[in-house]
Motif scaffolding. Structure first.
Motif, PDB file in Angstrom:
ATOM      1  N   THR A   1      18.260  10.718  -5.552  1.00  0.00           N
ATOM      2  CA  THR A   1      17.297  11.650  -4.955  1.00  0.00           C
ATOM      3  C   THR A   1      15.929  10.985  -4.834  1.00  0.00           C
ATOM      4  OG1 THR A   1      18.484  13.538  -5.876  1.00  0.00           O
ATOM      5  CG2 THR A   1      16.203  13.909  -5.210  1.00  0.00           C
ATOM      6  N   ARG A   2      15.474  10.321  -5.922  1.00  0.00           N
ATOM      7  CA  ARG A   2      14.162   9.662  -5.907  1.00  0.00           C
ATOM      8  C   ARG A   2      14.123   8.542  -4.846  1.00  0.00           C
ATOM      9  NH1 ARG A   2      13.455  13.758  -7.928  1.00  0.00           N
ATOM     10  NH2 ARG A   2      12.814  14.157 -10.055  1.00  0.00           N
ATOM     11  N   MET A   3      15.216   7.811  -4.726  1.00  0.00           N
ATOM     12  CA  MET A   3      15.264   6.732  -3.730  1.00  0.00           C
ATOM     13  C   MET A   3      15.199   7.319  -2.322  1.00  0.00           C
ATOM     14  SD  MET A   3      16.706   3.312  -5.034  1.00  0.00           S
ATOM     15  CE  MET A   3      17.377   2.921  -3.539  1.00  0.00           C
ATOM     16  N   ARG A   4      15.972   8.385  -2.075  1.00  0.00           N
ATOM     17  CA  ARG A   4      15.954   9.005  -0.749  1.00  0.00           C
ATOM     18  C   ARG A   4      14.555   9.507  -0.421  1.00  0.00           C
ATOM     19  NH1 ARG A   4      18.628  13.880  -1.224  1.00  0.00           N
ATOM     20  NH2 ARG A   4      16.569  14.777  -1.346  1.00  0.00           N
ATOM     21  N   ASP A   5      13.953  10.229  -1.354  1.00  0.00           N
ATOM     22  CA  ASP A   5      12.605  10.754  -1.126  1.00  0.00           C
ATOM     23  C   ASP A   5      11.591   9.617  -0.959  1.00  0.00           C
ATOM     24  OD1 ASP A   5      13.699  13.262  -1.392  1.00  0.00           O
ATOM     25  OD2 ASP A   5      12.946  13.605  -3.442  1.00  0.00           O
ATOM     26  N   GLY A   6      11.740   8.574  -1.743  1.00  0.00           N
ATOM     27  CA  GLY A   6      10.825   7.429  -1.655  1.00  0.00           C
ATOM     28  C   GLY A   6      10.947   6.708  -0.321  1.00  0.00           C
ATOM     29  N   LEU A   7      12.171   6.546   0.145  1.00  0.00           N
ATOM     30  CA  LEU A   7      12.376   5.877   1.429  1.00  0.00           C
ATOM     31  C   LEU A   7      11.823   6.700   2.588  1.00  0.00           C
ATOM     32  CD1 LEU A   7      15.933   4.354   0.933  1.00  0.00           C
ATOM     33  CD2 LEU A   7      13.748   3.138   0.991  1.00  0.00           C
ATOM     34  N   VAL A   8      11.949   8.030   2.498  1.00  0.00           N
ATOM     35  CA  VAL A   8      11.385   8.901   3.536  1.00  0.00           C
ATOM     36  C   VAL A   8       9.863   8.750   3.549  1.00  0.00           C
ATOM     37  CG1 VAL A   8      10.989  11.322   4.172  1.00  0.00           C
ATOM     38  CG2 VAL A   8      13.286  10.550   3.583  1.00  0.00           C
TER      39      VAL A   8
ATOM     40  N   ARG B   1       0.833  -1.198   0.000  1.00  0.00           N
ATOM     41  CA  ARG B   1       0.000   0.000   0.000  1.00  0.00           C
ATOM     42  C   ARG B   1       0.876   1.260   0.000  1.00  0.00           C
ATOM     43  NH1 ARG B   1      -1.479   2.792   4.146  1.00  0.00           N
ATOM     44  NH2 ARG B   1      -1.171   1.163   5.680  1.00  0.00           N
ATOM     45  N   CYS B   2       1.932   1.245   0.838  1.00  0.00           N
ATOM     46  CA  CYS B   2       2.823   2.405   0.910  1.00  0.00           C
ATOM     47  C   CYS B   2       3.617   2.576  -0.383  1.00  0.00           C
ATOM     48  CB  CYS B   2       3.755   2.281   2.109  1.00  0.00           C
ATOM     49  SG  CYS B   2       2.903   2.468   3.705  1.00  0.00           S
ATOM     50  N   LEU B   3       4.040   1.456  -0.982  1.00  0.00           N
ATOM     51  CA  LEU B   3       4.752   1.553  -2.267  1.00  0.00           C
ATOM     52  C   LEU B   3       3.862   2.162  -3.334  1.00  0.00           C
ATOM     53  CD1 LEU B   3       6.767  -1.793  -2.516  1.00  0.00           C
ATOM     54  CD2 LEU B   3       7.715   0.513  -2.545  1.00  0.00           C
ATOM     55  N   ASN B   4       2.562   1.846  -3.324  1.00  0.00           N
ATOM     56  CA  ASN B   4       1.637   2.414  -4.305  1.00  0.00           C
ATOM     57  C   ASN B   4       1.469   3.918  -4.122  1.00  0.00           C
ATOM     58  OD1 ASN B   4       1.178   0.020  -5.653  1.00  0.00           O
ATOM     59  ND2 ASN B   4      -0.562  -0.549  -4.361  1.00  0.00           N
ATOM     60  N   GLY B   5       1.814   4.433  -2.959  1.00  0.00           N
ATOM     61  CA  GLY B   5       1.721   5.866  -2.703  1.00  0.00           C
ATOM     62  C   GLY B   5       2.923   6.650  -3.225  1.00  0.00           C
ATOM     63  N   LEU B   6       3.932   5.952  -3.759  1.00  0.00           N
ATOM     64  CA  LEU B   6       5.126   6.622  -4.286  1.00  0.00           C
ATOM     65  C   LEU B   6       4.937   6.960  -5.758  1.00  0.00           C
ATOM     66  CD1 LEU B   6       7.929   4.309  -2.786  1.00  0.00           C
ATOM     67  CD2 LEU B   6       6.988   6.401  -1.807  1.00  0.00           C
ATOM     68  N   THR B   7       5.791   7.864  -6.236  1.00  0.00           N
ATOM     69  CA  THR B   7       5.773   8.151  -7.679  1.00  0.00           C
ATOM     70  C   THR B   7       6.314   6.922  -8.403  1.00  0.00           C
ATOM     71  OG1 THR B   7       8.016   9.028  -7.765  1.00  0.00           O
ATOM     72  CG2 THR B   7       6.244  10.600  -7.225  1.00  0.00           C
ATOM     73  N   GLU B   8       6.061   6.860  -9.699  1.00  0.00           N
ATOM     74  CA  GLU B   8       6.497   5.708 -10.500  1.00  0.00           C
ATOM     75  C   GLU B   8       8.012   5.502 -10.403  1.00  0.00           C
ATOM     76  OE1 GLU B   8       6.009   2.362 -12.738  1.00  0.00           O
ATOM     77  OE2 GLU B   8       4.419   3.612 -11.951  1.00  0.00           O
ATOM     78  N   LEU B   9       8.788   6.583 -10.561  1.00  0.00           N
ATOM     79  CA  LEU B   9      10.253   6.469 -10.510  1.00  0.00           C
ATOM     80  C   LEU B   9      10.721   6.059  -9.114  1.00  0.00           C
ATOM     81  CD1 LEU B   9      12.890   6.681 -12.022  1.00  0.00           C
ATOM     82  CD2 LEU B   9      12.951   9.121 -11.494  1.00  0.00           C
ATOM     83  N   GLN B  10      10.098   6.602  -8.061  1.00  0.00           N
ATOM     84  CA  GLN B  10      10.461   6.213  -6.699  1.00  0.00           C
ATOM     85  C   GLN B  10      10.175   4.724  -6.475  1.00  0.00           C
ATOM     86  OE1 GLN B  10       8.030   8.943  -4.455  1.00  0.00           O
ATOM     87  NE2 GLN B  10       9.714  10.400  -4.128  1.00  0.00           N
TER      88      GLN B  10
ATOM     89  N   CYS C   1       4.898   6.510   5.900  1.00  0.00           N
ATOM     90  CA  CYS C   1       3.689   5.729   5.664  1.00  0.00           C
ATOM     91  C   CYS C   1       3.628   4.515   6.592  1.00  0.00           C
ATOM     92  CB  CYS C   1       3.644   5.284   4.197  1.00  0.00           C
ATOM     93  SG  CYS C   1       2.208   4.269   3.797  1.00  0.00           S
ATOM     94  N   MET C   2       4.771   3.891   6.836  1.00  0.00           N
ATOM     95  CA  MET C   2       4.830   2.686   7.688  1.00  0.00           C
ATOM     96  C   MET C   2       4.765   3.048   9.167  1.00  0.00           C
ATOM     97  SD  MET C   2       5.239  -0.050   5.637  1.00  0.00           S
ATOM     98  CE  MET C   2       5.903  -1.269   6.726  1.00  0.00           C
ATOM     99  N   GLY C   3       4.924   4.320   9.502  1.00  0.00           N
ATOM    100  CA  GLY C   3       4.879   4.739  10.894  1.00  0.00           C
ATOM    101  C   GLY C   3       6.166   4.458  11.658  1.00  0.00           C
TER     102      GLY C   3
END
Length: 194
Positions: free
Chosen positions: A177-184, A138-147, A189-191
């Motif tokens: 940058t996309r990975m860093r932003d995606g991981l944040v 669910r949290c992965l689906n909340g990321l941009t495609e590139l993230q 999202c995971m709390g």
């Protein structure tokens, strides 16, 4: 020589015990019988006070009396009375028994602690894993495609940043940058608290 009276029933003189000990040192079994009768109650009492278990105290008393038989030639009256010598041997043997029992108990407890494994409920474990997987999806689906693609390639396929950049045909700094932003975003999202 007349048979001595045991210590518990009137006492045997110090000289009589020393004489018995000298005869025991020469291998006289009859003398040892008299020595045994005279000293066994005293030895047992000392051992019982230290060991505090009647059966073990009886065993230790027998060991002490055997020691007296075997070591009779070592006895020196100048160093102390037969009673004192027997009491010293009895006390040492009793303390050794207690220490050996404690060491065995400590080893057993350490072994039990090493072997102890907390039981767990496999169903609960599977449910928790499934729920965590669903939350990650669910949290992965909340990321941009590139993230999402970058994180998936790096964490699920084990690619390096450079390999992710090559696979996505995207500049390396952009992927980082996309990975860093995606991981944040995933962390939030995971709390997970940082």
């Amino acid at each position: 020589m007349s048979r001595p009276v045991p210590l518990g029933t009137g006492g045997t003189s110090r000289a009589d015990l020393a004489e018995l000990m000298a005869e025991v040192a020469r291998g006289d079994r009859q003398a040892f019988s008299g020595l045994y009768d005279a000293l066994a109650p005293l030895v047992f009492g000392i051992v019982l006070k230290v060991v505090r278990d009647r059966a073990q105290s009886e065993e230790v008393t027998q060991e002490v009396m055997i020691d007296l038989w075997r070591q009779a030639a070592r006895y020196r009256s100048a160093a102390g009375s037969v009673t004192t010598w027997a009491a010293t041997i009895a006390h040492r043997r009793a303390v050794d028994r207690v220490r050996a029992a404690q060491a065995a108990n400590d080893r057993e407890q350490a072994r039990a602690a090493r072997e102890h494994q907390s039981p767990f409920d496999e169903v609960v474990e599977q449910v928790e894993t499934r729920l965590e997987s669903e939350q990650v999806r669910r949290c992965l689906n909340g990321l941009t495609e590139l993230q999402r693609e970058s994180v998936t390639l790096a964490y699920y396929r084990g690619l390096t940043y450079r390999e992710v950049a090559q696979t996505l045909r995207t500049p390396l700094p952009t992927v980082k940058t996309r990975m860093r932003d995606g991981l944040v975003r995933l962390r939030d999202c995971m709390g997970v608290t940082a």
